[in-house]
Design an enzyme around this catalytic site. Structure first.
Site, mmCIF file in Angstrom:
data_model
loop_
_atom_site.group_PDB
_atom_site.id
_atom_site.type_symbol
_atom_site.label_atom_id
_atom_site.label_comp_id
_atom_site.label_asym_id
_atom_site.label_seq_id
_atom_site.Cartn_x
_atom_site.Cartn_y
_atom_site.Cartn_z
ATOM 1 N N LYS A 163 42.023 57.149 33.320
ATOM 2 C CA LYS A 163 41.512 57.832 32.116
ATOM 3 C C LYS A 163 40.256 57.141 31.621
ATOM 4 C CE LYS A 163 45.310 59.910 29.583
ATOM 5 N NZ LYS A 163 46.431 59.421 28.777
ATOM 6 N N LYS B 218 49.235 39.679 35.801
ATOM 7 C CA LYS B 218 49.591 39.498 37.210
ATOM 8 C C LYS B 218 48.343 39.246 38.067
ATOM 9 C CE LYS B 218 51.866 41.970 40.920
ATOM 10 N NZ LYS B 218 52.303 43.222 41.471
ATOM 11 N N LYS C 18 44.596 41.845 43.445
ATOM 12 C CA LYS C 18 43.482 41.778 44.395
ATOM 13 C C LYS C 18 42.263 42.530 43.884
ATOM 14 C CE LYS C 18 46.361 44.801 47.054
ATOM 15 N NZ LYS C 18 47.273 44.774 48.162
#
Ligand code: TRP
Length: 340
Positions: A120, A200, A203
């Site tokens: 969004k 977290k 990558k």
């Protein structure tokens, strides 16, 4: 291939650039699990299509990921290693399971909500694959009558959904699907960012100092660990009460996983040590580990013939096994059997 032990299914998306988070949370356990379980290790390339990026290099990334599987000790003689798109049964069961999944339960998936918000913000349209992602995952798992699915905390909800879908199907048609259980390890199932340990390790992080990639240059690994956040109070020694110190507990989780040492034993060994010394130990240990892993990785990666052979043989075995389940589902649902 006869399945005599409990069945375990696991998969990683070939999105390139695997991190130590992927290794510690998932792939680290795979080699040992081959003793206790009959394992299927899949490269979820169809799932990767849900994040459409320019220059995705999907086939390169898929072979890279396969090489990592092998470098982590997954043995094609013991386990079935395969590429998801090579086994058409996955897409077939996924469609069928769509008809046993509810719009509202998929809307509740945390990963979908997070990814949709990101899109969004980029004013992109959310593709349906992103919404249906967990149903394909349920198909991956249920096709093999899986008993256990090792997952990081963030994927646990998807395994619960898989159980709900299987239960719904079973409640109409009898005990067709086995109900899989998630296997979550106490430590290391969620490795955090080095500079922002509240989030977290990812990558796709724009700040590469937050992340240690499995193919990182060894020198840069030491630098990244050196700059990692420990905690804001800066005591001179490691504080045992790591509950509210995400930075320090993250470093300890990384060390415990890579050195294969129980957290309690590790804490005793580190007693009285300064944060700086801890960082040296973590970076030594990680550097040694990554050099060895990278050597083995490149040995496999440079032999594409072998990689393709492994993928081919894995796909043949996975097709046989998944076809057994799919035949039962087709006849249960009243689809007319196909005669050659
Ligand atoms: N969604 C998982 C991930 O991104 C990958 C995956 C696909 C998976 N299918 C699966 C994991 C089945 C476990 C079981 O990490």
């Amino acid at each position: 291939m006869l399945f005599l032990k409990p069945i375990l299914f696991s998969a990683v998306q070939p999105s390139g650039n695997l991190t130590i988070g992927n290794y510690i949370g998932t792939m680290r356990h795979w080699s040992i699990m081959q003793k206790k379980y009959d394992c299927l290790y899949c490269i979820a390339d169809l799932h990767a299509l849900t994040a459409q990026e320019k220059n995705m290099c999907l086939s390169k990334n898929t072979l890279d990921t396969l090489s990592f599987y092998l470098a982590c000790g997954v043995d094609p003689k013991k386990s079935i290693i395969f590429i998801q798109s090579h086994v058409y049964q996955h897409s077939q069961l996924s469609w069928i399971l769509n008809c046993f999944s509810q719009f509202s339960e998929l809307l509740r998936m945390t990963q979908f909500k997070v990814k949709r918000n990101v899109e969004k913000n980029h004013v992109k349209q959310t593709n349906l694959g992103l919404f249906n992602y967990p149903v394909l995952m349920a198909a991956d798992i249920l096709l093999y009558q899986t008993n256990f699915v090792p997952v990081g905390k963030d994927q646990k909800q998807h395994v619960e959904l898989t159980r709900n879908i299987a239960n719904r199907f079973n409640s109409i048609y009898g005990n067709i699907f086995k109900l899989p259980k998630p296997l979550i390890h106490q430590y290391g199932s969620k490795i955090m960012s080095l500079l922002e340990p509240q989030k977290k390790m990812s990558k796709s992080d724009t700040n590469k100092n937050n992340v240690i990639f499995l193919l990182d240059d060894i020198k840069s690994v030491s630098l990244k660990i050196k700059h990692a956040v420990t905690d804001s109070e800066r005591p001179s020694k490691i504080d045992y009460n790591i509950e509210n110190k995400p930075g320090i507990s993250n470093l300890l989780e990384i060390l415990s996983a890579i050195s294969n040492k129980d957290m309690n034993i590790l804490l005793k060994e580190l007693d009285g040590m300064m944060y700086r010394e801890l960082k040296n130990i973590v970076s030594d240990c990680l550097s040694k580990f990554l050099s060895k892993l990278q050597r083995s990785y490149y040995d496999y990666r440079n032999d594409e013939c072998y990689l393709k052979k492994v993928a081919h043989e894995g796909a043949m075995k996975a097709r046989l096994k998944s076809e057994e389940t799919l035949k039962i589902i087709h006849s249960t649902l009243g689809l007319v059997p196909y005669f050659k």
